[in-house]
Design a protein around this motif. Structure first.
Motif, PDB file in Angstrom:
ATOM      1  N   LEU A   1       0.838  -1.197   0.000  1.00 57.16           N
ATOM      2  CA  LEU A   1       0.000   0.000   0.000  1.00 57.16           C
ATOM      3  C   LEU A   1       0.878   1.255   0.000  1.00 57.16           C
ATOM      4  O   LEU A   1       0.548   2.252  -0.652  1.00 57.16           O
ATOM      5  CB  LEU A   1      -0.935  -0.022   1.206  1.00 57.16           C
ATOM      6  CG  LEU A   1      -1.956   1.094   1.327  1.00 57.16           C
ATOM      7  CD1 LEU A   1      -2.878   1.145   0.109  1.00 57.16           C
ATOM      8  CD2 LEU A   1      -2.782   0.914   2.605  1.00 57.16           C
ATOM      9  N   ALA A   2       2.013   1.200   0.693  1.00 54.47           N
ATOM     10  CA  ALA A   2       2.954   2.330   0.684  1.00 54.47           C
ATOM     11  C   ALA A   2       3.492   2.570  -0.732  1.00 54.47           C
ATOM     12  O   ALA A   2       3.632   3.719  -1.162  1.00 54.47           O
ATOM     13  CB  ALA A   2       4.103   2.077   1.663  1.00 54.47           C
ATOM     14  N   LEU A   3       3.786   1.489  -1.470  1.00 55.46           N
ATOM     15  CA  LEU A   3       4.229   1.639  -2.866  1.00 55.46           C
ATOM     16  C   LEU A   3       3.154   2.338  -3.694  1.00 55.46           C
ATOM     17  O   LEU A   3       3.451   3.243  -4.484  1.00 55.46           O
ATOM     18  CB  LEU A   3       4.567   0.282  -3.479  1.00 55.46           C
ATOM     19  CG  LEU A   3       5.741  -0.482  -2.872  1.00 55.46           C
ATOM     20  CD1 LEU A   3       5.901  -1.841  -3.555  1.00 55.46           C
ATOM     21  CD2 LEU A   3       7.025   0.323  -2.955  1.00 55.46           C
ATOM     22  N   ALA A   4       1.907   1.912  -3.511  1.00 52.37           N
ATOM     23  CA  ALA A   4       0.808   2.548  -4.237  1.00 52.37           C
ATOM     24  C   ALA A   4       0.682   4.020  -3.836  1.00 52.37           C
ATOM     25  O   ALA A   4       0.434   4.886  -4.681  1.00 52.37           O
ATOM     26  CB  ALA A   4      -0.506   1.801  -3.977  1.00 52.37           C
ATOM     27  N   GLY A   5       0.882   4.299  -2.551  1.00 51.70           N
ATOM     28  CA  GLY A   5       0.814   5.685  -2.078  1.00 51.70           C
ATOM     29  C   GLY A   5       1.880   6.566  -2.714  1.00 51.70           C
ATOM     30  O   GLY A   5       1.610   7.715  -3.080  1.00 51.70           O
ATOM     31  N   ILE A   6       3.088   6.034  -2.845  1.00 47.12           N
ATOM     32  CA  ILE A   6       4.151   6.790  -3.514  1.00 47.12           C
ATOM     33  C   ILE A   6       3.711   7.137  -4.933  1.00 47.12           C
ATOM     34  O   ILE A   6       3.895   8.269  -5.397  1.00 47.12           O
ATOM     35  CB  ILE A   6       5.468   5.977  -3.532  1.00 47.12           C
ATOM     36  CG1 ILE A   6       6.076   5.911  -2.134  1.00 47.12           C
ATOM     37  CG2 ILE A   6       6.474   6.567  -4.531  1.00 47.12           C
ATOM     38  CD1 ILE A   6       7.231   4.932  -1.993  1.00 47.12           C
ATOM     39  N   LEU A   7       3.117   6.177  -5.624  1.00 48.61           N
ATOM     40  CA  LEU A   7       2.710   6.409  -7.015  1.00 48.61           C
ATOM     41  C   LEU A   7       1.507   7.339  -7.124  1.00 48.61           C
ATOM     42  O   LEU A   7       1.367   8.053  -8.123  1.00 48.61           O
ATOM     43  CB  LEU A   7       2.415   5.076  -7.704  1.00 48.61           C
ATOM     44  CG  LEU A   7       3.643   4.183  -7.877  1.00 48.61           C
ATOM     45  CD1 LEU A   7       3.235   2.809  -8.376  1.00 48.61           C
ATOM     46  CD2 LEU A   7       4.650   4.834  -8.810  1.00 48.61           C
ATOM     47  N   LEU A   8       0.659   7.339  -6.124  1.00 49.85           N
ATOM     48  CA  LEU A   8      -0.446   8.307  -6.123  1.00 49.85           C
ATOM     49  C   LEU A   8       0.094   9.719  -5.923  1.00 49.85           C
ATOM     50  O   LEU A   8      -0.390  10.670  -6.535  1.00 49.85           O
ATOM     51  CB  LEU A   8      -1.457   7.969  -5.024  1.00 49.85           C
ATOM     52  CG  LEU A   8      -2.370   6.803  -5.322  1.00 49.85           C
ATOM     53  CD1 LEU A   8      -3.104   6.348  -4.069  1.00 49.85           C
ATOM     54  CD2 LEU A   8      -3.365   7.166  -6.424  1.00 49.85           C
ATOM     55  N   TRP A   9       1.093   9.843  -5.081  1.00 48.88           N
ATOM     56  CA  TRP A   9       1.684  11.138  -4.769  1.00 48.88           C
ATOM     57  C   TRP A   9       2.615  11.614  -5.882  1.00 48.88           C
ATOM     58  O   TRP A   9       2.590  12.776  -6.269  1.00 48.88           O
ATOM     59  CB  TRP A   9       2.430  11.031  -3.451  1.00 48.88           C
ATOM     60  CG  TRP A   9       3.078  12.286  -2.969  1.00 48.88           C
ATOM     61  CD1 TRP A   9       2.555  13.550  -2.974  1.00 48.88           C
ATOM     62  CD2 TRP A   9       4.368  12.398  -2.389  1.00 48.88           C
ATOM     63  NE1 TRP A   9       3.445  14.433  -2.432  1.00 48.88           N
ATOM     64  CE2 TRP A   9       4.572  13.753  -2.057  1.00 48.88           C
ATOM     65  CE3 TRP A   9       5.367  11.483  -2.100  1.00 48.88           C
ATOM     66  CZ2 TRP A   9       5.736  14.216  -1.458  1.00 48.88           C
ATOM     67  CZ3 TRP A   9       6.523  11.950  -1.496  1.00 48.88           C
ATOM     68  CH2 TRP A   9       6.705  13.302  -1.184  1.00 48.88           C
ATOM     69  N   ARG A  10       3.434  10.705  -6.401  1.00 50.86           N
ATOM     70  CA  ARG A  10       4.433  11.046  -7.421  1.00 50.86           C
ATOM     71  C   ARG A  10       4.358  10.023  -8.561  1.00 50.86           C
ATOM     72  O   ARG A  10       5.189   9.123  -8.656  1.00 50.86           O
ATOM     73  CB  ARG A  10       5.844  11.018  -6.826  1.00 50.86           C
ATOM     74  CG  ARG A  10       6.066  11.949  -5.673  1.00 50.86           C
ATOM     75  CD  ARG A  10       6.453  13.309  -6.165  1.00 50.86           C
ATOM     76  NE  ARG A  10       6.814  14.152  -5.031  1.00 50.86           N
ATOM     77  CZ  ARG A  10       7.631  15.162  -5.115  1.00 50.86           C
ATOM     78  NH1 ARG A  10       8.208  15.450  -6.242  1.00 50.86           N
ATOM     79  NH2 ARG A  10       7.884  15.898  -4.061  1.00 50.86           N
ATOM     80  N   PRO A  11       3.377  10.156  -9.450  1.00 52.39           N
ATOM     81  CA  PRO A  11       3.177   9.146 -10.497  1.00 52.39           C
ATOM     82  C   PRO A  11       4.158   9.220 -11.666  1.00 52.39           C
ATOM     83  O   PRO A  11       4.213   8.301 -12.477  1.00 52.39           O
ATOM     84  CB  PRO A  11       1.756   9.413 -10.973  1.00 52.39           C
ATOM     85  CG  PRO A  11       1.558  10.879 -10.735  1.00 52.39           C
ATOM     86  CD  PRO A  11       2.335  11.171  -9.474  1.00 52.39           C
ATOM     87  N   ARG A  12       4.936  10.281 -11.756  1.00 54.03           N
ATOM     88  CA  ARG A  12       5.888  10.393 -12.876  1.00 54.03           C
ATOM     89  C   ARG A  12       7.076   9.488 -12.624  1.00 54.03           C
ATOM     90  O   ARG A  12       7.777   9.631 -11.621  1.00 54.03           O
ATOM     91  CB  ARG A  12       6.344  11.830 -13.039  1.00 54.03           C
ATOM     92  CG  ARG A  12       5.185  12.736 -13.425  1.00 54.03           C
ATOM     93  CD  ARG A  12       5.498  13.498 -14.649  1.00 54.03           C
ATOM     94  NE  ARG A  12       4.292  14.158 -15.119  1.00 54.03           N
ATOM     95  CZ  ARG A  12       4.271  15.363 -15.613  1.00 54.03           C
ATOM     96  NH1 ARG A  12       5.382  16.036 -15.721  1.00 54.03           N
ATOM     97  NH2 ARG A  12       3.147  15.878 -16.032  1.00 54.03           N
ATOM     98  N   THR A  13       7.294   8.563 -13.550  1.00 48.65           N
ATOM     99  CA  THR A  13       8.368   7.581 -13.396  1.00 48.65           C
ATOM    100  C   THR A  13       9.207   7.532 -14.666  1.00 48.65           C
ATOM    101  O   THR A  13       8.786   7.997 -15.727  1.00 48.65           O
ATOM    102  CB  THR A  13       7.793   6.178 -13.110  1.00 48.65           C
ATOM    103  OG1 THR A  13       7.036   5.737 -14.227  1.00 48.65           O
ATOM    104  CG2 THR A  13       6.929   6.170 -11.861  1.00 48.65           C
ATOM    105  N   ARG A  14      10.354   6.948 -14.560  1.00 48.01           N
ATOM    106  CA  ARG A  14      11.240   6.768 -15.711  1.00 48.01           C
ATOM    107  C   ARG A  14      10.784   5.560 -16.521  1.00 48.01           C
ATOM    108  O   ARG A  14      10.174   4.635 -15.986  1.00 48.01           O
ATOM    109  CB  ARG A  14      12.680   6.556 -15.241  1.00 48.01           C
ATOM    110  CG  ARG A  14      13.245   7.729 -14.484  1.00 48.01           C
ATOM    111  CD  ARG A  14      13.544   8.875 -15.447  1.00 48.01           C
ATOM    112  NE  ARG A  14      14.204   9.953 -14.732  1.00 48.01           N
ATOM    113  CZ  ARG A  14      13.745  11.189 -14.721  1.00 48.01           C
ATOM    114  NH1 ARG A  14      12.653  11.517 -15.365  1.00 48.01           N
ATOM    115  NH2 ARG A  14      14.398  12.127 -14.065  1.00 48.01           N
TER     116      ARG A  14
END
Length: 164
Positions: free
Chosen positions: A139-152
């Motif tokens: 869930l923490a991983l999903a939270g990171i992506l909700l907060w900062r969805p821009r990825t390489r």
């Protein structure tokens, strides 16, 4: 925060989010892949929670591996990352609630997250605390992506013109 620190954070977060995206993709692909070969067992695992009528549990159990694989593929490709993370977070909250419910009601089951689940054999003890802790990590991983969805290395990045 100084200008140098801000620039560094701007450069580091896409990499952190990339690790979170690929980690969560692996979780969904493994979980769905382990279940998709035996949809009846997946239905029995859902039924073991004793929340839904048997027919409903069978349908949920048959659909769940395909949803997990779809989320894994979207995250792996980096397409609709925030949406995929939001659906992931919702599923994980549901999974955690189901595990808590089984624990509180004294059920002796395997969560079925990375297996066919179901009733535990004689003498086996459920690992509900570990299952919940693991899912909170996901869930923490999903939270990171909700907060900062821009990825390489993502389709979203290519479409937005900011992938490097």
């Amino acid at each position: 925060m100084e200008i140098g620190q801000t620039a560094r954070a701007t450069q580091v977060w896409p990499w952190i989010s990339t690790v979170a995206r690929l980690g969560l993709a692996a979780v969904w692909l493994i979980a769905g892949g382990l279940k998709v070969g035996d949809l009846a067992a997946s239905g029995r695992a859902v039924n073991a929670y004793q929340i839904f009528p048997y027919e409903g549990a069978k349908v949920i159990g048959a659909a769940q591996p395909f949803l997990e694989i779809a989320l894994g593929l979207l995250l792996l490709a980096g397409l609709a990352v925030r949406l995929s993370a939001g659906i992931s977070a919702a599923l994980l909250v549901i999974f955690i609630a189901g595990i808590v419910s089984a624990w509180v009601r004294g059920l002796q089951i395997d969560c079925g997250c990375f297996s066919t689940g179901g009733a535990l054999g004689a003498g086996a003890e459920p690992a509900y605390g570990l299952d919940i802790a693991r899912d909170l990590g996901f869930l923490a991983l999903a939270g990171i992506l909700l907060w900062r969805p821009r990825t390489r290395f993502s389709i979203d990045g290519i479409l937005m013109g900011d992938d490097q």
